[in-house]
Design an enzyme around this catalytic site. Sequence first.
Site, mmCIF file in Angstrom:
data_model
loop_
_atom_site.group_PDB
_atom_site.id
_atom_site.type_symbol
_atom_site.label_atom_id
_atom_site.label_comp_id
_atom_site.label_asym_id
_atom_site.label_seq_id
_atom_site.Cartn_x
_atom_site.Cartn_y
_atom_site.Cartn_z
ATOM 1 N N CYS A 124 0.811 -1.223 0.000
ATOM 2 C CA CYS A 124 0.000 0.000 0.000
ATOM 3 C C CYS A 124 0.840 1.267 0.000
ATOM 4 O O CYS A 124 0.293 2.368 -0.125
ATOM 5 C CB CYS A 124 -0.923 0.015 1.224
ATOM 6 S SG CYS A 124 -2.040 -1.384 1.310
ATOM 7 N N GLY A 125 2.126 1.161 0.175
ATOM 8 C CA GLY A 125 2.981 2.341 0.235
ATOM 9 C C GLY A 125 4.048 2.163 1.288
ATOM 10 O O GLY A 125 4.293 1.061 1.792
ATOM 11 N N GLY A 126 4.679 3.251 1.651
ATOM 12 C CA GLY A 126 5.755 3.203 2.640
ATOM 13 C C GLY A 126 5.607 4.288 3.667
ATOM 14 O O GLY A 126 5.146 5.390 3.372
ATOM 15 N N GLY A 127 5.998 3.955 4.893
ATOM 16 C CA GLY A 127 5.996 4.942 5.954
ATOM 17 C C GLY A 127 7.383 5.510 6.139
ATOM 18 O O GLY A 127 8.217 5.489 5.243
ATOM 19 N N SER A 128 7.632 6.022 7.360
ATOM 20 C CA SER A 128 8.924 6.644 7.625
ATOM 21 C C SER A 128 10.047 5.622 7.627
ATOM 22 O O SER A 128 11.126 5.869 7.107
ATOM 23 C CB SER A 128 8.881 7.372 8.974
ATOM 24 O OG SER A 128 7.897 8.387 8.950
ATOM 25 N N GLY A 168 9.468 1.949 7.071
ATOM 26 C CA GLY A 168 9.089 0.613 6.637
ATOM 27 C C GLY A 168 8.003 0.649 5.584
ATOM 28 O O GLY A 168 7.419 1.698 5.300
ATOM 29 N N SER A 169 7.742 -0.504 4.985
ATOM 30 C CA SER A 169 6.718 -0.629 3.949
ATOM 31 C C SER A 169 5.415 -1.101 4.578
ATOM 32 O O SER A 169 5.403 -1.879 5.542
ATOM 33 C CB SER A 169 7.169 -1.635 2.884
ATOM 34 O OG SER A 169 8.360 -1.186 2.267
ATOM 35 N N LYS A 171 2.710 -2.776 8.903
ATOM 36 C CA LYS A 171 3.927 -2.029 8.578
ATOM 37 C C LYS A 171 5.133 -2.854 9.011
ATOM 38 O O LYS A 171 5.361 -3.070 10.204
ATOM 39 C CB LYS A 171 3.924 -0.677 9.291
ATOM 40 C CG LYS A 171 5.103 0.214 8.925
ATOM 41 C CD LYS A 171 4.973 1.573 9.614
ATOM 42 C CE LYS A 171 6.097 2.510 9.197
ATOM 43 N NZ LYS A 171 5.957 3.829 9.856
ATOM 44 N N ASP A 186 5.919 15.154 11.396
ATOM 45 C CA ASP A 186 5.906 14.718 9.991
ATOM 46 C C ASP A 186 4.478 14.690 9.464
ATOM 47 O O ASP A 186 4.101 13.806 8.692
ATOM 48 C CB ASP A 186 6.554 13.345 9.870
ATOM 49 C CG ASP A 186 6.905 13.000 8.420
ATOM 50 O OD1 ASP A 186 6.999 13.944 7.596
ATOM 51 O OD2 ASP A 186 7.080 11.813 8.112
#
EC number: 2.7.11.25
Length: 802
Positions: free
Chosen positions: A22-26, A28-29, A45, A133
């Site tokens: 679904c995407g990536g965070g700060s 991790g994926s 995550k 953030d």
Amino acid sequence: MSSLGASFVQIKFDDLQFFENCGGGSFGSVYRAKWISQDKEVAVKKLLKIEKEAEILSVLSHRNIIQFYGVILEPPNYGIVTEYASLGSLYDYINSNRSEEMDMEHIMTWATDVAKGMHYLHMEAPVKVIHRDLKSRNVVIAADGVLKICDFGASRFHNHTTHMSLVGTFPWMAPEVIQSLPVSETCDTYSYGVVLWEMLTREVPFKGLEGLQVAWLVVEKNERLTIPSSCPRSFAELLHQCWEADAKKRPSFKQIISILESMSNDTNLPDQCNSFLHNKAEWRCEIEATLERLKKLERDLSFKEQELKERERRLKMWEQKLTEQSNTPLLPSFEIGAWTEDDVYFWVQQLVRKGESSVEMSGYASLFKENNITGKRLLLLEEEDLKDMGIVSKGHIIHFKSAIEKLTHDYLNLFHFPPLIKDSGGEPEENEEKIVNLELVFGFHLKPGTGPQDCKWKMYMEMDGDEVAITYIKDVTFNTSLPDAEILKMTKPPFVMEKWIVGIAEDQTVECTVTYENDVRTPKLTKHVHSIQWDRTKPQDEVKAVQLAIQTLFSSSEGNPGSRSDSSADCQWLDTLRMRQIASHTSLQRSQSNPILGSPFFPYFANQDSYAAAVRRTQTPVKYQQITPSINPSRSSSPTQYGLSRNFSSLNLSSRDSGFSSLNDSSSERGRYSDRSRNKYYRGSVSLNSSPKGRYGGKSQHSTPSRERYSGKFYRLPQSALNTHQSPDFKRSPNDHDRRVPRTIPGMPLHPETASKAGEEESRVSEGGWTKVEYRKKTHRQLSAKTSKERTRGNYRGRRNF
């Protein structure tokens, strides 16, 4: 984690079924997954290890904060399990076609959701959390359309530290976060203003700019996102408040929620806001203009950066040059011959202070003063002198010798330069000028063709006037001002364009610039603009008369030795200094592979321009000798002295057609040199080759100080060298032994076998110091037996047939 008493729900890795990314965070994926045991769709995550994000989420519970379910703690599988927002992130929604459906009510609802979630983190959570953030990518839309704040990887507990590291994304970051300064919760207020701007404009903040460029614009230039002029006033004011440079002036989220509620009660605002949203094409150009201005500013910044780098490079070069200059000792004055003992003491102090072993050499300055070393004595010091003074270190002796040699070289090069500051009390210097008349003829060659379009032409410049006038022309430049033609510069005649130019343009002109040599006082140059016109008849040349005022070189010095630039110089000392430099250069060049200058026949002339120039130098009286050996003092008043000397030096002495005879073409000139050789050559050879007495050599009655000092430093010729270079006419019977003595050349030593004969010649010195030499002409039979080829080889100046 133990300090908060948090207990995590541990979820087994096998209890999760993973789907798409679904995407990536700060840090991790994020993947969509199914929690099998709970039959629930979740977001997982994946992390390398469980850190503060799980700790923060475990204590948070709010409608507008993503819900935390548990963690995965099975090495190497670590992760955080949260609720899944099926509608994706706010960023994706804004930048899709779905955002066109947004209206005033939609924006107000979502703006309030984000504000309430942030207010909970700052004021209502168990521990105050600063997100740091906050951006549209970290705000997700749940299935029911509620916005939820996620990704707390960059967050900090406020009571842990307020000094944050550089995290987040630059367009959403507050200036104090970019600068890594201590932060407060109002840094999230700045980010909230950017998210609200995104919802209003449906644009990407600072689109097309790099992160560091944005950081520079925000911090250094105090730039902010463009608020369109047609934006509702209440929204514009709220954005300005959120983007205050002073963090204390920004509103808290409690105040923002209050402002949003008052805006919801404004009945006129919905119409204004909807009109603004639907007329995006009208105000979008304002945002694009701002972006273009910022990009141009960034390009200018890049250009300035390159310019600064170039300036830094030049400064480093200049610094290196200054460093090298600082290693050169300062001179008390440029007139080294007039240095006193104190001046030498000062110079030696400067010299030893720059060396690496300055402590060991610190006492040498006093040593020079104790031995009464003046400027004249300093330049004549040798290795034995330094040892006698008490300098025993070989390295220190080499250091001093190198410095003295450099000082001597610089002094001799600057000896003839006029002083920069003239003594007002001294006698006025003679300033002689001569006038040279010159006529410059400008014209162009023309091949008419059929018309101006296909004709061909080229410009030329001829001269008429005094014969020496051409020697005063430095160069001639032709500038046609045509786009495809280069500026043509010529330094020697004929002064004519090399290539034809096709076609004559309307009002075609050629600018001709004649530049004169440095010894021409006036004019420095002559400019002429020549008009090029097509005509089948011969075009008329244009003549321009010029009078050149020539500054005569060394005229006053030759006529009046007292008017030289250094009239107080000791001629004998300078002559000794010059001969010493020549001898040192000779010893250095003997090891070179030049077939002529490196041979044993030319040890004395190794540093001369040509044999003829060296002979002329030897014949010149001491009072007219110049220190620089490359200039002939007998022609010092001629403006072409350097050019002629350079032409002579370029002759190859080893070639058949360019022997010594080519240096003098007329028979009268050769005869004149023959007479001089009878009178002077033998005298010079005797004085130069007398055996030394003691360290500096003995002084004879007629020898100069320079020659008596260096009388024993010339090399003797081996027998093999003489046998190799003898002319065929020397191969005679043993009865002719007394006639096989080779002709001596100035500066060349006598052969060891002929040393005794030289002693006899020296004993026959007459009252005037001249040597009697008897010449015997060859018999008719000997002359007729000589072949034409041998006669050619033997016919050059400097060799005499016996």
